[in-house]
Each structure stands twice: as structure tokens, then as C-alpha cells.
Design a protein around this motif. Structure first.
Motif, PDB file in Angstrom:
ATOM      1  N   VAL A   1      -1.871   1.550  -4.456  1.00 22.25           N
ATOM      2  CA  VAL A   1      -0.993   0.375  -4.276  1.00 22.25           C
ATOM      3  C   VAL A   1       0.095   0.413  -5.348  1.00 22.25           C
ATOM      4  O   VAL A   1      -0.103   1.001  -6.418  1.00 22.25           O
TER       5      VAL A   1
ATOM      6  N   LYS B   1       1.954   1.001 -10.557  1.00 18.93           N
ATOM      7  CA  LYS B   1       1.314   1.763  -9.471  1.00 18.93           C
ATOM      8  C   LYS B   1      -0.081   2.170  -9.956  1.00 18.93           C
ATOM      9  O   LYS B   1      -0.252   2.637 -11.079  1.00 18.93           O
TER      10      LYS B   1
ATOM     11  N   LEU C   1      -2.821  -8.667  -1.224  1.00 13.05           N
ATOM     12  CA  LEU C   1      -2.331  -8.113   0.035  1.00 13.05           C
ATOM     13  C   LEU C   1      -2.740  -9.031   1.168  1.00 13.05           C
ATOM     14  O   LEU C   1      -3.860  -9.578   1.187  1.00 13.05           O
TER      15      LEU C   1
ATOM     16  N   TRP D   1       3.564  -2.181  -6.941  1.00 21.85           N
ATOM     17  CA  TRP D   1       4.149  -3.524  -7.000  1.00 21.85           C
ATOM     18  C   TRP D   1       5.320  -3.522  -7.970  1.00 21.85           C
ATOM     19  O   TRP D   1       5.613  -2.503  -8.606  1.00 21.85           O
TER      20      TRP D   1
ATOM     21  N   VAL E   1       0.868  -1.187   0.000  1.00 28.29           N
ATOM     22  CA  VAL E   1       0.000   0.000   0.000  1.00 28.29           C
ATOM     23  C   VAL E   1       0.894   1.222   0.000  1.00 28.29           C
ATOM     24  O   VAL E   1       1.751   1.376   0.884  1.00 28.29           O
ATOM     25  N   ASP E   2       0.688   2.111  -0.948  1.00 26.47           N
ATOM     26  CA  ASP E   2       1.526   3.299  -1.059  1.00 26.47           C
ATOM     27  C   ASP E   2       0.879   4.501  -0.349  1.00 26.47           C
ATOM     28  O   ASP E   2       1.577   5.268   0.320  1.00 26.47           O
TER      29      ASP E   2
END
Length: 1304
Positions: free
Chosen positions: A863, A903, A933, A865, A853-854
Motif C-alpha cells: 500500500v 509506502k 481502505l 499513501w 493498493v500498490d
């Protein structure tokens, strides 16, 4: 006293002279020179006079002849019991001078004593050569202490250095019998003086196993092996092709005394051979020349062995060539007369005056010169030097007295002679005569006559007549085993004779077959049991002649009573051969086909009287053949033929084929060899079914040879399988056997494989077994694959696969492939199957990674990755983001179209709800597995307290030098974006001095050019709403230090100066790390460094030069380096020599007073006090004792203490009063007085009382402590560690006691 030996004459006919050497250091005895006139009959017979001396033999290489001129001497007074050393000179009758010339030369020692009989054996009379030659006499010197029989006197022999008698040179040489070893013998030869000559002997080595032994002799006894040198060399060579040994003797620069008889002896095991030859030395004729005694004693510059020796043989030759009355050729100065009249201490001066350099040789000659003796008062005429008489004759010894009233006594070998019929004394006026009748060998002795105190001596030589052979031996012809007796008769009873066979002396020892006996004048050689080896020429040798005869020993005629008979024997049956011959005691040998038969466990050879039998217990095929019996010594032989027969047999067992079956691979060549037996050789027939296999067949044919038969198939086929029959026939019977042949081949290829399933880099393939296995079970399969566009197949397995399915892997995605199969049996690999249909591997990517989670707001969730680890050949088209409300399974696609970014922000969310998020990677093969997640996300913005993450290198003082750049980055955390502030020492930082830049996650402080004012503590504050975090950074800017404040000279003594200074005011914002001290001579003011990195503020500078005046300066030093300037002493220090100080009388009063010095215009002058050296020696003393320690079992433990002592002590560690020596579990250290004992992985039994003892010459000290080890081991662990059983028992008992005490 040694026996005299023969001396031969020099080539010019001059007689030799011998000087008796002094023995045992006794004073020189008087020399007597005599003249002996031979009787008329001797002159008529042409005999020569023999002159000998009593000189002790010299075994070294002969020296050059020496000669001196002797005057007439009178006998010297001596004790009657002492022997007189006599010197005999023989005067040539044609010479008119009254003086006698003496010549000295080496003589050969007597040969070893072989007994009284040999000692008294007569010497053979030499042959007459010249009627005018001088008769030779053999003279014995008197010896009062040794009787004649005990002296072991023999006829003299010739040695190297003696010339051969002239009468022997032209004496005919008897040709010896044919040599048994020598194939080439050395021949007699002649050589001029100074020339070289070689003698060669050759021995054939074809029948010799090793090299024979050869010896070279001079005369009868002198072995020349010990005489090799510059004049004599011995050489041996061997020719490997002709098998001949060559032995050579080289004589180099021959001398007169090298002439004589030589002998060569060759020995090999029991074989012996010898050969004699003569060497004649010819005189080189030279004109007469003057002889200078001074040049004779000049030392040789080459240092040879002849240096300093005067060759009197040459002097005598030249002396005889000039007239006796000539005086013109004599040296102008008579050096001998000068030396005779001079004192001994003047010899050296006179020698160098006349150019004589060999003083040592001169003194040697002076010592040997005869001394003038006083005229005898008792004798008007003495005895002659020597007398000679034939054996059995009569001799008269006459002496003329000056005073007839003097009492006269006669002596023989020192013993007084009484009148007897043998010894008759006569008186004729002043003459006194002793007559010796019937002279024998015992009368050969030294005689002397004493008149008062004077004595004169002579020698009597008794000449033996040669022993002649009156009756010679006669030829003998007889047969073996008979008795042979050879008889001869000699002229004298008791004479010694020598028996020879073929030129070699017959052995007559205890174990010899030959016996020798004598009866009066008859001598016999007896052979009791004659053999054929006794055939040869026998001879008997006496001193006066030789007789020889031939002995022939033949065999007795052979008679055959029963001959050998031919026979035919069945294999395995015994063989017996029998014959009878006469004579019965003749042995014989048995032969089979010409080969000698030796008896063994199977073969027995019997000989009983006339019967000879050969018995073989079990016959074999090798026993067949022609047998022959050969009687030993006869050319006649007996023969018979033995024939062995055997029924035919086929030996299939030796092939080791199971069930007599032979397996062959199709296409190969088959050659089946089967052993057969049978005598005579059987006829062989091969058959397959009813068809006979011929030897002339093309592809299949049979052969038979020797003891085996073979079947050959050039190229085997499947049709060749079947049973084959072998039939054997001979006159002893018939045999049959059968062999089965099985032809096998590779299997047929399988059908094309199927590929039902295909993955990303793998597939699954199946197939069916081949229809035909080639006659052998299928062992497995090989699989190969290739790219469709390629023609290169790659094998996938190296181990056989027994199943009919396989899964190939590691293929490239997106590339078309084909596969095929090989079948394998015991014969080989089949042909490949048809390829499968082409297939292409493709696979989806792996799941995305690191999904986090950003950011979270009230309506959105962001989010991010990372791409999948494996993408594959299909590539990556994009990502699909899905979410679902917590508690439901309905996943909602957030992005309708794929996104290529890693993102994504999910929008339109309800505040306060919780969602789950997952991401999938999409490519041509489909979607990958999702990455989800792990926890649900609350849709609500969250405050994150600030957190400063100070880097590790900034947690301590950050140091930089002046002028360097400072760039510091300090990261931090916090949401929303924190507020960052900086303070220095509580004050706001001016932007003109320090640049600061802030971002969302870090803050940067930058100083382009650092100064010392930038040093200090910087405080960083990060604030998010009411949350605050601070961090302090310590920045230190350093610079070079300043110089010391003041440097002064505190004291000066001897060659030493004491300096003191104060630290600098400015340390450069860094600690002072040291000082550098330099010195300079006042005259040159060149500075030299005394010491660097010195930490203290006072120092003593030593080893200064006396008479120089020095200035000193000091630099300070910190981490940046030395100060730019240095502080110098204001005054100088003058180094003066002791005793030159002002007020020198007071310099010895500074034992306890402080140093004093005075300042002068030229510098500092010091008065040096005297000090007493301090004694630093002390006994050991422990400044830190051992402390009781607890240790944990299995972990290293150390015991420490410190000791002070001088000299250095010896440290000993003990456990329970027992010294620890070479124990690997302990390590001991000692450094600067600190003593350490390390116990490696202690166990409970290592506990106890430990002692450290220090010892030196002044005493000793020790400290103790107690070590207790906690934690224990099991019995098994202690056994693994190698602990002795008695210690384990002790430890286990102590453990139990401790546990019981704890429980109580």
C-alpha cells in the motif's frame, strides 16, 4: 419740404451758404442768389442777418463745410405748382465784389411738432454784440403744396456741426438753482480747431439704488449717444469708495462746426437734473497760402471719412486774406474751366492728367456747381432773395418789368393773392409793388410773382417781438392744506409761459397737484392743497424775461390735549396708550426705545381725529420700555414708560430629563443650566439637603445670569449624587424645584480567567462577573490574548460578549499564550483583569491521504499513501500500518517500529484471504485519526489487461518538417509488465533509423533528425499473456514543394495577359495551398509580385503598361512555404497600343471570334476583339425557399432562405402578413443573398405563417413557411414574459382545442 433752420457764421465772419439737395431723384432746381441789405435801424441796433437754407437735415456726424462760387443766375422756367428750391447768400457790406460766395454745411432738423401754438411761438431776439455785424434772417423755402400752419415751423436749434452765434459766447449765463443730482456740472470751455476737450459731470450715488441715466445733447434735440466715433467719445466710471458716478464727454480733433450750446441731462426714477454749457472753437491763425484745386481732390491715403471732401470754409478764409485783384496765387491751370468745356466722357482723362485721384468727389462737386442761366426777358429786376419785417409792420415787395404790358400775378405759398386791404398792389412805371399791411406770423411764407412764363421767388420773415413780463409773481407764506395761487401778467395776450420750481419745470398733467390757467394777459399757477414739499422758489419764464418768488409752507402749531401716561402691566395683560393732539388730521408714528412700531396682528394703531391710540393685545417682556409718539412734521413728541412684571418660574420641562434626573460620568465636569423667568429678575438659591451652594465654591458652585441659573461641578465624584433644590424669589412671588444628580463610573475589573481545555489552535476559557458594575449594568466583555514572551496584547472580539465563556481560535501551536478580560458598561471599559496561567496549544496531525493498493501477490500486499494535509507544530514522527482479517475487529500492527516512508509492504499473509488496511500518523501529541481502505483486499496476484493511452495530439496526423526532432511518449497499462513491439507499414523498424525505448508504463519513439522517408503509419502493440492492445500513429514529415511543371501564356489582349500552369510533380508531402505569380519587364528583368496565395492554376494579369514586354513566373506553396525555384514562361507578352496591331483592319471583327494572337521575334502580339457588356440586372428570385419548421418553446429558432437579384433587393419579413418592425424578439440578417430571421426564445403564440419578401426596381418575390412551436407555458409564465392578455387568452384556448383533438 423741410423747414429751414438757423446757420451761425464761421469764425472769420464769412456767411454760410446752403445748397438744397435733390429730393426723390427730381432734376435740380435753379439756385437763386440774393443780396439783402439790412435797414439802417437794424445796423444801428447791432443786429445780424440770419442766413438759412432748405437743406434736409443730416443726422449723421457733420461733414466738413463745402463751398462753391455761384454766378448770377436767371430764373428757370418751371411749373407753377412745383416748389422752388432757394439758396440764400448774404453778402458782407464791406465786400466790393459782385459775386456771392456760398457755403454749405449741415443743418439741424426741426424739433418734434408740439402743436400749432408751439409752431408759431416767436423766437427770442439775440442780444446785440457788434454794430457792424450782419443782421440774421430766417428764410422759409416756398412749398406750394403745404400750407404754412401745417408746416409746424419752429425756431431753429443748434446741432453738432453748427457754430454758436457770436452773440451767445459772451452772453452772461444765469446760474441755475442748486442741482438735486449733479454734484459737479460740466463747465463751458474753448478749444482751438483740431484740439481735444473733455466735459465732466459727477453724480453722488449714496441714496441711489441703481445707476442714473445720463444723456448728452447738442442744442435742444440732438442726442449725442448716436454720434460717438473718432471725434466724440462718451465714458462712464464709478468709484466704489466715494460712491460717485463720473460721466465724461471727450471731443477729439474739434472742428469749426462743433461750436455751440450743449446740455447734460441726468434722470433717476422721478428725479431729474440738467445743465447747459457752451463750447467755443478758436481759429488757428495761419499765413495765406495758395489753394490748388488739384490737391484738394487728392484722395486721403488713410481712407478717413473726410477723404474727397473739399473744405470750402478753408478756401473762403484764404480767399478773403488775399486781394480780389491778385492773380499770381491762383493755380497756373484752371482745371474747372477745362472741365466745364469738356465732354463728360473726358472727365476721367483730364482728372488723371492733372493728378486728381478722387474722381468721385470731383464729379460730386461738378454736379453741385451752379449752371449759367439765360438772362430773364420778363424782369428787369427781380425780387430780393429774402425780406424781413417786424410783427405788425408793413413790407413792400418791388419787381421791375422789362415789358410793362406783361400780365403779373402774385402768389403766396403757391396760392394766388387777390387785392384786399391787407394786400395792396401799386404800379410805378415799370415797377410793380405789393404792399403787405399789419404783418403777422401767417404772413411768414414764400412769395412769388409770375410774368408770363417766368417767375421769381422770395421769402418773407416776420419777426416776433419778445413777450415781456409786465407784473411778476409775489412771495407767498402760508401753512399746509391751504390754497396757493401765483399770478403774473405778460405783455401779449395768448403768449406761452413756462412755470418752474427750483429750476425744474412744474408738471401740469392730469394727475399733477399743480394747475395752470390764463385769463387774457394774466397767467396763474394754482396749488389747491399745499404741503411742506411745495416750499421753494417758483419762477415763470417768457421769451422776453423771467420772474421768480419764494413760497414758504409751514406747519400749523401743535397743541397737546392729553399726554401719554406711565403704566405697570402684568405679563400677558393688554397695553393701551392714549393721547390727544391738535390739529387732528396730523398723522404720527409710535416708537419703542427709539424703534419704529409697525402694526400687526398683535399691535393695533388707531387714529381718529385728534385721538391717537396704541393697543397691544397680550403684553410680553419685549414690550417693556419707553414709548414715544411723534406727530409727523413736528419736532415735539409725547413719551411714556411701560414696566412689565412676571412671577418667577423654573422651566425644568425644557431640559427633557426623565424624572428630572441628570446622569453624569464620574470625573467629568457637570454644568447644569436651567432656564428661569421672572420680571424683575428673581434671586436664586441652590441647596443640597440643608447645605447652601455658594457662588464662591471651589469645586461646586452656582451662578445666575439673565434668564437662566446654572450648577457647576468641576470634577464629579460618586459622593455628588443626590437631590438638589432651587429656590427663586422676586417681588411678584416665589418658586421652587428639585433636580436629582446621579454619578456613574466604569466597573471594576473581573477576576483572572481560567483555561480548562486546550486544543491545537484553540482553547476554552471562563470567568466570573466583576464585583462592582459602576452603577450601570454590565453590557459585555472584551477578551485579549498575547504570547507569553511578548508584551503586545491583541483584542479577540470587537463585538461585546455577553456570556462568561469564550473559545479563542487561530493560535499558533507550541507557543505559550495568556488571556485577560475587560468588563464594559454604559459608562466605559474597566481596567483589565489579571492574566490567566500560560498554556501551550498542541494538536495531532490530520489523517494520511490517498491510501491505495500498490501491488498484491500471493503473500504480500503493498500500500502507499500521501502525508497528512495538516501536520501541526508537533511535527510528524512517522506512520503506523495496521491490518485485520475481514470479519474480525482485531487490528494487527504490521510495523513494530514507525516508518517514515509513505509506502509499506505487509508480509506473511495467507494466500486467498481478505484483509482491511489502515494507516495512522504519529507525532508528540499522539496518533492521528486512521485512514482506512474502503474495500477489502484479496491476497492473490491479478492479471491486468493491457491498455494503450494514446495522447490527444497523437490521435491525428503528427506533422513535422524535415530536419526537426521527433520525440513521442505513449503511456500504457497492464500487469504483469506488458511486452511492447513497433511496426512501420507492417515492417520491423530498423534501430538505426528510429530509436525506441520501453518502460513499465510507457514507450518512447525518438527521431533525432526527421526525413521524408520517416513518414508513414507506425503500429504499437502491447501484450500481457493472451491480452493484446494496439494503436496506430500517423507521422508525416513535410518539405518545400517543387515548382509548377509548365507555365504558358494563353492569351494577350489590351493591357491583360492570361496565364495557365500545371501543378508541381512534388508537393513536398503536403497539399499545395496556393501559388505566387510574379512579372518582369524584359528590359530590366526585375521581378515584381502580382498576387500571392492564389489557389487556381490560371489567372489574368491586368493593368500592364502599354509598350512593355513581360515575362512571368510562378512559385508553388504548401504549409512549409514557397518552392525554392519558380517556373518561368518561355515566351514573352508584348503589350501594344490599340490600332497599332499588325493587320489593324481586322481587329474589329472579334465580337464573337476567339482571341487570336501571333508570335513575333519580339514577343506575343494579340488582336483584341470587341465584346458587348453583359446586363447582370435581374428581378429577385429565391434560389432556396423557406421550409416549414418546428421549434421548441424557450429555445431560439431561425428561418433561412436565399435570394438572387441585381441590384441588391430590400428584404422584408412578415408574420401572418404583418410586417415585423423594431420587435426586439426578432433579429434579421442578410449576407451574400442569404436571409435569416432569428426568433429569440419563441413561445407558442410566436407560431404562424412567416413570409420573406425581396423587392428591387425590376420586381419582387416572396416565399412562405409555417412555424409551429412545441411546448407550452403556464399562464403565470406568459404574464412574466409580458405577453398581452388577449394573446394569452388566444393561446390558452388554442391549447385546449389541441388537447381535446388529441384525446378524441
Amino acid at each position: 419740404m423741410p423747414e429751414p433752420t438757423k446757420k451761425d457764421e464761421t469764425p472769420n465772419g464769412q456767411p454760410e451758404e446752403s445748397v438744397a439737395p435733390d429730393s426723390n431723384g427730381a432734376p435740380s432746381l435753379p439756385e437763386i442768389s440774393l443780396e439783402v441789405s439790412p435797414p439802417p435801424e437794424a445796423v444801428a441796433e447791432g443786429k445780424e442777418t440770419v442766413e438759412t437754407d432748405g437743406k434736409k437735415p443730416d443726422l449723421t456726424e457733420p461733414e466738413p463745410l463745402e463751398a462753391v462760387v455761384a454766378q448770377e443766375t436767371s430764373p428757370a422756367k418751371s411749373n407753377s405748382n412745383e416748389p422752388q428750391a432757394g439758396v440764400v447768400g448774404v453778402k458782407k457790406q464791406a465786400e466790393s465784389t459782385s459775386s456771392t460766395v456760398k457755403e454749405e454745411g449741415p443743418c439741424s432738423p426741426p424739433p418734434p411738432d408740439d402743436g400749432n401754438a408751439a409752431a408759431t411761438s416767436p423766437s427770442p431776439t439775440p442780444q446785440a454784440e457788434d454794430a457792424n455785424s450782419i443782421k440774421k434772417l430766417s428764410v422759409d423755402l416756398p412749398n406750394d403744396s403745404v400750407p404754412v400752419p401745417a408746416m409746424g415751423r419752429k425756431d431753429s436749434v443748434w446741432s453738432l456741426g453748427e457754430g454758436q452765434p457770436p452773440e451767445d459766447l459772451e452772453k452772461p449765463i444765469d446760474t441755475p438753482p442748486l442741482s438735486t443730482l449733479l454734484i459737479e456740472r460740466p463747465q463751458s470751455g474753448s478749444v482751438p480747431v483740431g484740439g481735444d476737450i473733455s466735459f465732466v459731470a459727477k453724480v453722488e450715488a449714496k441714496d441711489l439704488l441703481r445707476k442714473p441715466t445720463i444723456k448728452w445733447f447738442k442744442g435742444k434735440w440732438m442726442d449725442l449717444a448716436s454720434k460717438t466715433g473718432k471725434h466724440l467719445q462718451l465714458k462712464e466710471t464709478f468709484d466704489r469708495f466715494t460712491k460717485i458716478h463720473t460721466f465724461e464727454m471727450h471731443i477729439i480733433k474739434a472742428k469749426d462746426n462743433y461750436a455751440g450750446n450743449y446740455r447734460c441731462e441726468v434722470t433717476y426714477k422721478d428725479k431729474f437734473d440738467s445743465c447747459s454749457f457752451d463750447l467755443e472753437i478758436k481759429e488757428v491763425e495761419t499765413g495765406s497760402q495758395n489753394i490748388d484745386i488739384r490737391s484738394a481732390f487728392k484722395r486721403s491715403s488713410e481712407g478717413q471719412e473726410d477723404a474727397g471732401e473739399l473744405d470750402f470754409s478753408g478756401l473762403l478764409k484764404h480767399r478773403n486774406q488775399r486781394e480780389p485783384k491778385q492773380q499770381d496765387d491762383a493755380p497756373e491751370v484752371d482745371v474747372w474751366e477745362i472741365l466745364k468745356n469738356a465732354r463728360p466722357d473726358q472727365y476721367e482723362k483730364i482728372a488723371f492728367m492733372y493728378g486728381i485721384t478722387d474722381l468721385r468727389g470731383l464729379l460730386k462737386r461738378m454736379k453741385k456747381m451752379p449752371k449759367e442761366e439765360k438772362k430773364s426777358e420778363a424782369f428787369a429786376k427781380k425780387l430780393e432773395p429774402a425780406y424781413q419785417v417786424d410783427k405788425g409792420g408793413k413790407i413792400r415787395l418791388v419787381v421791375d418789368l422789362a415789358d410793362p404790358t406783361v400780365e403779373l400775378k402774385w402768389y403766396k405759398n403757391g396760392q394766388e393773392i387777390r387785392p384786399t386791404p391787407k394786400y395792396i398792389f401799386e404800379h410805378k412805371g415799370t415797377q410793380r409793388i405789393m404792399v403787405i399791411n399789419n404783418c403777422s406770423i401767417n404772413d411768414d411764407a414764400a412769395y412769388s410773382v409770375a410774368a408770363g412764363d417766368e417767375k421769381c421767388t422770395t421769402e418773407l420773415f416776420v419777426k416776433e417781438l419778445p413777450v415781456k413780463i409786465v407784473k411778476g409773481i409775489e412771495p407767498v407764506k402760508t401753512t399746509v392744506n391751504e390754497r396757493i395761487e401765483l399770478e403774473c401778467e405778460v405783455s401779449e395776450e395768448g403768449a406761452q409761459v413756462k412755470w418752474m420750481k427750483n429750476g425744474v419745470e412744474v408738471p401740469t398733467g392730469v394727475r399733477s397737484r399743480y394747475r395752470v390757467k390764463s385769463e387774457g394777459t394774466k397767467h396763474y399757477l394754482v396749488i389747491d392743497d399745499a404741503s411742506r414739499e411745495d416750499t421753494g422758489t417758483f419762477s415763470v419764464m417768457a421769451s422776453g424775461g423771467t420772474s421768480e418768488a419764494h413760497v414758504q409752507v409751514d406747519l400749523k402749531p401743535l397743541k397737546v390735549y392729553q399726554d401719554l401716561q406711565d403704566a405697570t402691566i402684568m405679563l400677558g395683560q393688554p397695553i393701551k396708550l392714549h393721547c390727544e393732539i391738535y390739529p387732528g388730521n396730523v398723522p404720527g408714528r409710535w416708537y419703542r426705545n427709539g424703534q419704529l412700531i409697525q402694526p400687526n396682528d398683535r399691535i393695533n394703531i388707531i387714529h381718529r381725529n385728534k385721538v391717537h391710540r396704541l393697543e397691544i393685545e397680550t403684553s410680553s417682556l419685549h414690550d417693556a420700555g419707553d414709548y414715544t409718539f411723534v406727530p409727523e412734521g413736528y419736532s415735539q413728541s409725547l413719551s411714556a414708560k411701560i414696566h412689565i412684571i412676571d412671577p418667577p418660574r423654573v422651566h425644568l420641562d425644557s431640559l427633557n430629563f426623565p424624572d428630572n434626573t441628570v446622569t453624569i460620568v464620574a470625573g467629568n465636569k457637570l454644568r447644569l443650566e436651567i432656564p428661569i423667568s421672572g420680571e424683575p429678575a428673581p434671586r436664586v438659591v441652590w441647596m443640597k439637603g440643608e447645605r447652601v451652594i455658594l457662588e464662591s465654591g471651589h469645586r461646586v458652585h452656582a451662578e445666575t445670569y439673565g434668564d437662566q441659573t446654572s450648577l457647576t461641578i468641576e470634577v464629579t465624584e460618586r459622593e455628588d449624587s443626590g437631590n438638589y433644590k432651587i429656590v427663586l424669589q422676586n417681588e411678584a412671588g416665589e418658586a421652587t424645584a428639585s433636580v436629582k444628580i446621579k454619578v456613574v463610573d466604569i466597573p471594576d475589573p473581573p477576576e483572572a480567567p481560567l483555561v480548562p481545555v486546550v486544543g491545537g489552535d484553540w482553547c476554552t476559557m471562563t470567568w466570573d462577573p466583576p464585583k462592582y458594575d459602576g452603577g450601570s449594568p454590565i453590557l459585555g466583555y472584551f477578551i485579549e490574548r498575547k504570547k507569553k514572551q511578548s508584551s503586545r496584547w491583541m483584542r479577540l472580539n470587537f463585538d461585546l460578549i455577553k456570556e462568561t465563556a469564550f473559545e479563542p481560535k487561530k493560535m499558533i501551536e507550541g507557543v505559550p499564550y495568556e488571556v485577560r478580560i475587560f468588563a464594559v458598561n454604559a459608562i466605559g471599559v474597566s481596567k483589565p483583569s489579571e492574566p490567566s496561567k500560560a498554556f501551550t496549544p498542541l494538536a495531532v496531525t490530520s489523517e494520511p491521504t490517498m491510501l491505495v493498493v500498490d501491488d498484491v501477490t500471493d503473500t504480500t500486499v503493498t500500500v502507499k499513501w500521501r502525508p497528512p494535509e495538516t501536520i501541526g507544530a508537533a511535527g510528524l514522527d512517522g506512520y503506523l500500518v495496521e491490518y485485520c482479517i475481514e470479519g474480525t475487529n482485531d487490528w494487527i500492527i504490521s510495523n513494530k517500529e514507525m516508518t517514515e516512508k509513505t509506502k509499506y509492504t505487509i508480509t506473511g499473509l495467507s494466500p486467498g484471504c481478505k484483509i482491511l488496511v489502515r494507516v495512522k500518523a504519529i507525532n508528540a501529541a499522539g496518533a492521528s485519526a486512521p485512514r482506512t481502505l474502503q474495500h477489502s483486499i484479496l491476497v492473490k496476484e491479478v492479471i491486468e489487461p493491457p491498455k494503450i493511452r494514446v495522447p490527444r495530439h497523437l490521435k491525428q496526423t503528427y506533422t513535422r518538417k524535415v530536419g526537426e526532432t521527433v520525440n513521442l511518449v505513449v503511456p500504457f497499462l497492464g500487469k504483469p509488465r506488458p511486452k511492447v513491439t513497433w511496426l512501420k507499414e507492417g515492417q520491423v523498424i530498423e534501430p538505426t533509423h528510429v530509436s525506441i525505448r520501453n518502460t513499465d508504463c510507457d514507450s518512447i519513439i525518438f527521431i533525432r533528425k526527421a526525413e521524408r522517408s520517416h513518414s508513414g503509419k507506425y503500429e504499437m502493440t502491447v501484450q500481457v499473456e493472451n491480452h493484446v492492445d494496439t494503436a496506430i500513429l500517423d507521422i508525416q514529415i513535410v518539405d518545400l514543394p517543387g515548382p509548377p511543371q509548365c507555365v504558358t501564356i494563353e492569351d494577350v489582349w489590351g493591357a491583360n495577359v492570361a496565364l495557365v500552369w500545371t501543378p508541381p510533380k512534388d508537393n513536398g508531402n503536403a497539399p499545395i495551398t496556393g501559388y505566387t505569380i510574379q512579372k518582369a519587364d524584359k528590359k530590366t528583368m526585375e521581378w515584381f509580385t502580382c498576387i500571392e496565395h492564389y489557389h487556381r492554376t490560371c489567372i489574368t494579369i491586368t493593368e500592364l503598361v502599354v509598350g512593355n514586354e513581360y515575362f512571368f513566373r510562378v512559385f508553388s506553396e504548401n504549409m512549409c512555404g514557397l518552392s525554392e525555384n519558380a517556373t518561368q514562361t518561355k515566351k514573352s507578352a508584348l503589350i501594344v497600343k490599340e490600332g497599332n496591331f499588325p493587320h489593324d483592319t481586322a481587329q474589329h471583327q472579334y465580337h464573337a471570334k476567339p482571341h487570336s494572337f501571333t508570335l513575333t521575334p519580339t514577343g506575343l502580339q494579340v488582336k483584341i476583339p470587341e465584346y458587348n457588356d453583359h446586363d447582370f440586372k435581374e428581378a429577385p428570385k429565391f434560389t432556396q425557399p423557406l421550409i416549414n419548421t418546428f421549434a421548441i418553446a424557450g429555445y431560439n429558432a431561425t428561418l433561412n432562405c436565399s435570394v438572387r437579384a441585381n441590384p441588391r433587393p430590400k428584404v422584408i419579413w412578415m408574420k401572418n402578413k404583418i410586417t415585423i418592425i423594431d420587435d426586439p424578439r426578432y433579429r434579421m440578417f442578410s449576407n451574400q443573398g442569404v436571409c435569416t430571421l432569428e426568433i429569440r426564445k419563441p413561445s407558442p403564440y410566436d407560431g404562424g405563417m412567416y413570409t420573406c419578401k425581396a423587392i428591387n426596381d425590376l420586381g419582387e418575390a416572396q416565399v412562405d413557411c409555417k412555424l409551429e412551436v412545441k411546448g407550452g407555458f403556464t399562464f403565470y409564465e406568459l404574464m412574466q414574459r409580458g405577453v398581452p392578455l388577449h394573446l394569452i387568452d388566444k393561446y390558452m384556448n388554442e391549447t385546449k382545442i389541441v388537447e381535446q383533438e388529441k384525446q378524441n
